[in-house]
Scaffold this active site. Structure first.
Site, PDB file in Angstrom:
ATOM      1  N   ALA A 251      26.282   4.901  28.314  1.00  0.00           N
ATOM      2  CA  ALA A 251      26.819   3.638  28.841  1.00  0.00           C
ATOM      3  C   ALA A 251      26.216   2.392  28.197  1.00  0.00           C
ATOM      4  CB  ALA A 251      26.689   3.541  30.357  1.00  0.00           C
ATOM      5  N   ALA A 252      25.415   2.547  27.151  1.00  0.00           N
ATOM      6  CA  ALA A 252      24.874   1.358  26.488  1.00  0.00           C
ATOM      7  C   ALA A 252      26.004   0.517  25.901  1.00  0.00           C
ATOM      8  CB  ALA A 252      23.897   1.771  25.394  1.00  0.00           C
ATOM      9  N   GLY A 253      26.936   1.173  25.205  1.00  0.00           N
ATOM     10  CA  GLY A 253      28.064   0.440  24.634  1.00  0.00           C
ATOM     11  C   GLY A 253      28.942  -0.172  25.706  1.00  0.00           C
TER      12      GLY A 253
END
Length: 302
Positions: A251-253
């Site tokens: 979920a970083a992007g």
């Protein structure tokens, strides 16, 4: 509530297994942790935008099961308008099996389930959400026909259109590019879209130039620990990030996309909106899970 940011996309329940390293074919490997967490690129981006200050609405589908009920409840708890989230009977809610190694890298397998039920016809039922939006975000975890309908309608309405082309499997349809205001791939996605190996700001420039030539107005390529590369028809810039110790890059992007959209919705200048997304993503990778890792605005360092 008139949402400034509308996300059309996926909702998944994430099944997360932690392990020392990724197994090879045929190998049985002992893991050392299991958890479930709300995920799905669309829902992650909606939560990120909401936690970082935007009024948000979600359009997508869940199954008539406990996972679907939990995902909907989670979005509602974030203050997200779920009038566009349909519950489809007889279909399982989408799931993602996420393998995370001790270095914080991940490998993901998705079973789309109810996300495949998010058709262009269902989108048309919620046209009012798009009409009321300032920014519309799409990804590639719902049917391609639905993504195209989202881009076409949002562009027709004059909304700011963000496409996160993930998960990418190859080049985008040529007619999509002129509908996109901000195209936001990561390194591997940019490589699949362009055929150019992207592993540095220099190669990101080459890929961005090709995507701009295809018709995209603006391109942001996320480069992980190397930051973000931005290009449009007039300029390009590389915005590095401070190094952090990554625990889980899941979920970083999505956190970056949601944060960037929240910044734009707030009226921030471009570079400030990018920085907001970067600061949020940098904090997210220091925490496990998808939506549980996404920070609130007040948690971000100055």
């Amino acid at each position: 509530m008139h949402a400034k940011v509308v996300v059309v996309g996926s909702l998944n329940m994430d099944l997360i297994v932690r392990m020392p390293r990724f197994p090879v074919a045929g190998e049985t490997l002992a893991g050392h942790g299991f958890a479930t967490a709300a995920g799905g690129k669309g829902a992650n981006q909606a939560v990120a935008a909401a936690r970082l200050g935007a009024k948000v609405a979600m359009a997508g589908c869940v199954g008539d099961d406990s996972n679907g009920a939990e995902l909907r409840a989670g979005l509602l708890a974030e203050g997200i308008d779920c009038s566009g989230v349909a519950t489809v009977p007889g279909v399982a809610t989408g799931i993602a099996t996420i393998l995370v190694d001790d270095a914080g890298q991940n490998a993901i397998v998705i079973a789309a389930g109810s996300n495949d039920e998010m058709t262009a016809e269902r989108l048309a039922d919620h046209d009012g959400l798009l009409e009321a939006a300032d920014i519309v975000i799409a990804q590639l975890e719902v049917p391609m026909a639905t993504v195209e309908a989202t881009l076409l309608r949002a562009h027709e309405l004059g909304r700011t259109v963000i496409l996160n082309p993930a998960p990418a499997v190859g080049p985008l349809p040529e007619n999509w590019y002129s509908l996109i205001d901000y195209l936001i791939p990561n390194e591997s996605e940019a490589a699949l879209l362009t055929g150019i190996a992207v592993d540095s700001p220099e190669s990101a420039l080459q890929a961005a130039q090709k995507l701009l030539a295809n018709g995209a107005r603006r391109v942001l390529i996320t480069l992980g620990s190397q930051g973000v590369f931005y290009a449009d028809g007039e300029r390009h810039l590389h915005l590095p990030v401070e190094p952090v110790v990554a625990v889980d890059t899941t979920a970083a992007g999505d956190t970056f996309v949601g944060g960037f959209a929240a910044g734009l919705a707030e009226g921030m200048p471009l570079e400030s909106a990018i920085r907001l997304g970067q600061r949020a993503a940098a904090l997210a990778v220091t925490r496990p899970g998808a939506q549980p890792s996404i920070p609130h605005r007040h948690e971000l360092p100055a």
